[in-house]
Design an enzyme around this catalytic site. Sequence first.
Site, PDB file in Angstrom:
ATOM      1  N   CYS A 251       2.907 -37.211 -12.860  1.00 24.19           N
ATOM      2  CA  CYS A 251       2.020 -36.146 -12.373  1.00 24.19           C
ATOM      3  C   CYS A 251       0.799 -35.958 -13.276  1.00 24.19           C
ATOM      4  O   CYS A 251      -0.121 -35.218 -12.930  1.00 24.19           O
ATOM      5  CB  CYS A 251       2.775 -34.828 -12.271  1.00 24.19           C
ATOM      6  SG  CYS A 251       4.192 -34.900 -11.166  1.00 24.19           S
TER       7      CYS A 251
ATOM      8  N   SER B 219       5.690 -25.652  -6.710  1.00 18.79           N
ATOM      9  CA  SER B 219       4.461 -26.107  -6.044  1.00 18.79           C
ATOM     10  C   SER B 219       4.825 -26.989  -4.849  1.00 18.79           C
ATOM     11  O   SER B 219       5.914 -27.558  -4.794  1.00 18.79           O
ATOM     12  CB  SER B 219       3.588 -26.887  -7.027  1.00 18.79           C
ATOM     13  OG  SER B 219       4.299 -27.993  -7.553  1.00 18.79           O
TER      14      SER B 219
ATOM     15  N   ILE C 240       4.630 -30.087  -1.848  1.00 15.47           N
ATOM     16  CA  ILE C 240       4.311 -31.497  -1.598  1.00 15.47           C
ATOM     17  C   ILE C 240       3.103 -31.542  -0.670  1.00 15.47           C
ATOM     18  O   ILE C 240       3.071 -30.824   0.341  1.00 15.47           O
ATOM     19  CB  ILE C 240       5.526 -32.206  -0.963  1.00 15.47           C
ATOM     20  CG1 ILE C 240       6.634 -32.364  -2.004  1.00 15.47           C
ATOM     21  CG2 ILE C 240       5.134 -33.547  -0.358  1.00 15.47           C
ATOM     22  CD1 ILE C 240       7.951 -32.856  -1.430  1.00 15.47           C
TER      23      ILE C 240
ATOM     24  N   LYS D 118       0.526 -24.243  -7.763  1.00 14.50           N
ATOM     25  CA  LYS D 118       1.385 -23.466  -6.875  1.00 14.50           C
ATOM     26  C   LYS D 118       0.738 -23.196  -5.518  1.00 14.50           C
ATOM     27  O   LYS D 118       1.390 -23.319  -4.477  1.00 14.50           O
ATOM     28  CB  LYS D 118       1.751 -22.128  -7.539  1.00 14.50           C
ATOM     29  CG  LYS D 118       2.492 -21.155  -6.627  1.00 14.50           C
ATOM     30  CD  LYS D 118       3.857 -21.701  -6.212  1.00 14.50           C
ATOM     31  CE  LYS D 118       4.484 -20.867  -5.108  1.00 14.50           C
ATOM     32  NZ  LYS D 118       3.906 -21.177  -3.770  1.00 14.50           N
TER      33      LYS D 118
ATOM     34  N   HIS E  89      -0.344 -29.470  -5.115  1.00 19.53           N
ATOM     35  CA  HIS E  89      -0.061 -30.405  -6.208  1.00 19.53           C
ATOM     36  C   HIS E  89       0.112 -31.825  -5.660  1.00 19.53           C
ATOM     37  O   HIS E  89       1.231 -32.357  -5.604  1.00 19.53           O
ATOM     38  CB  HIS E  89       1.205 -29.934  -6.941  1.00 19.53           C
ATOM     39  CG  HIS E  89       1.605 -30.772  -8.100  1.00 19.53           C
ATOM     40  ND1 HIS E  89       0.720 -31.517  -8.863  1.00 19.53           N
ATOM     41  CD2 HIS E  89       2.848 -30.990  -8.662  1.00 19.53           C
ATOM     42  CE1 HIS E  89       1.374 -32.146  -9.819  1.00 19.53           C
ATOM     43  NE2 HIS E  89       2.665 -31.857  -9.714  1.00 19.53           N
TER      44      HIS E  89
END
Length: 386
Positions: A83, A207, A209, A330, A334
């Site tokens: 990430c 958060s 997808i 959030k 993300h």
Amino acid sequence: MRSVYIAGYGQTPVGEQWQRSLRHLAHDAIMPAMQDAGIERADALYVGNMLSGELVGQEHLGALVADFVGLRGIEAIKVEAACGSGAAALRMGYIAVAGGIHDVVIVAGVEKMTDTVSKDTTAALAMAADQEYEAAEGVSFVALNAMLMRRYMHVYDVPHSAFGYFAVNAHQNAVGNPNAMFRRAISLDTYLKAPMICEPINLMDSSPICDGAAAVVLMSEHLVRSMNGGRRPVRIAGSAAGTDSLAIHDRRDPLWLEAAWISSQKAYQQAGITPADVDLFELHDAFTIMAALSLEASGFAERGQGVRLAQEGEITIEGRVPVATMGGLKARGHPVGATGVYQIVEAAQQVQGLAGPNQVHDVDIALVQNIGGSGATIVSHILIGE
């Protein structure tokens, strides 16, 4: 080393972009960034991405994207750090310009996560954990963060409700961000009634997808001052990366993000500042527990006190340490490999006074921090307006 500046940026809305392919998303961020910077060519392109091979069946993204946006022939490389891929790509671009290798570099982050069913996407995300000792045991990233959150609540005697203020702040700020996935405010009561995903993490601790892409153009000082078009120059005054073990059980202390401390301290030293000089902090709130741990490891709160900053309103746009000023992971969303570049775009907008209704008052210095995995790779950048 030479000074490095952000000369332009672009971003797509974050969400379920089923109508756009991976290359189209990258195009939709890179072309506005090039137009914003006033360039038609670049020396190099670095693409932050985590999951294109696993979820889209496409690797070799550097050359693919370079060709699709009309930059065939230039140096073009995919950068992967889970990430944290977006910030890792930015650091590669920073090194190239600061080291005098290139004068104009495009850094893009792109991710497409919603074309697959959720169980496949969740399994792909688990590749950022230690395969032999975490993922192979069936532990998802939600479960890893749930264990950290449970430990934090036990050690520091913190109630679950205390984390809700991070989610409330993120959603409030997303209302003013036209590119955010969830542009609606929530109350603390909404947080408390949210469905549980993996106790104690509920839906509002986590958060989403999603898909998205963002891009920035980096330039050396002599070029940016001749091409900036009157906007406030934004210099990357600090750029550093730190690492830790992938497996949480191998860490000296699971509740201390050592890689965040390493990278933020190096970035502060490079920029010649302390945490007290930072006007806003775009942190990696993939889970609310990560927001608390990041505030503590980066020097804004004592250990066990990160949640108190949220409870006392210090993380709001009007607070002492504004975080997630455009919705954060959030509520903005993300798209994992793109997140680090979104954070840089949003921080640059704040430093230039272009954040619209979300503008933080008198911003000169922004800290931006992107996390790979549960903290094994953490990259920190400091932006300063001149």
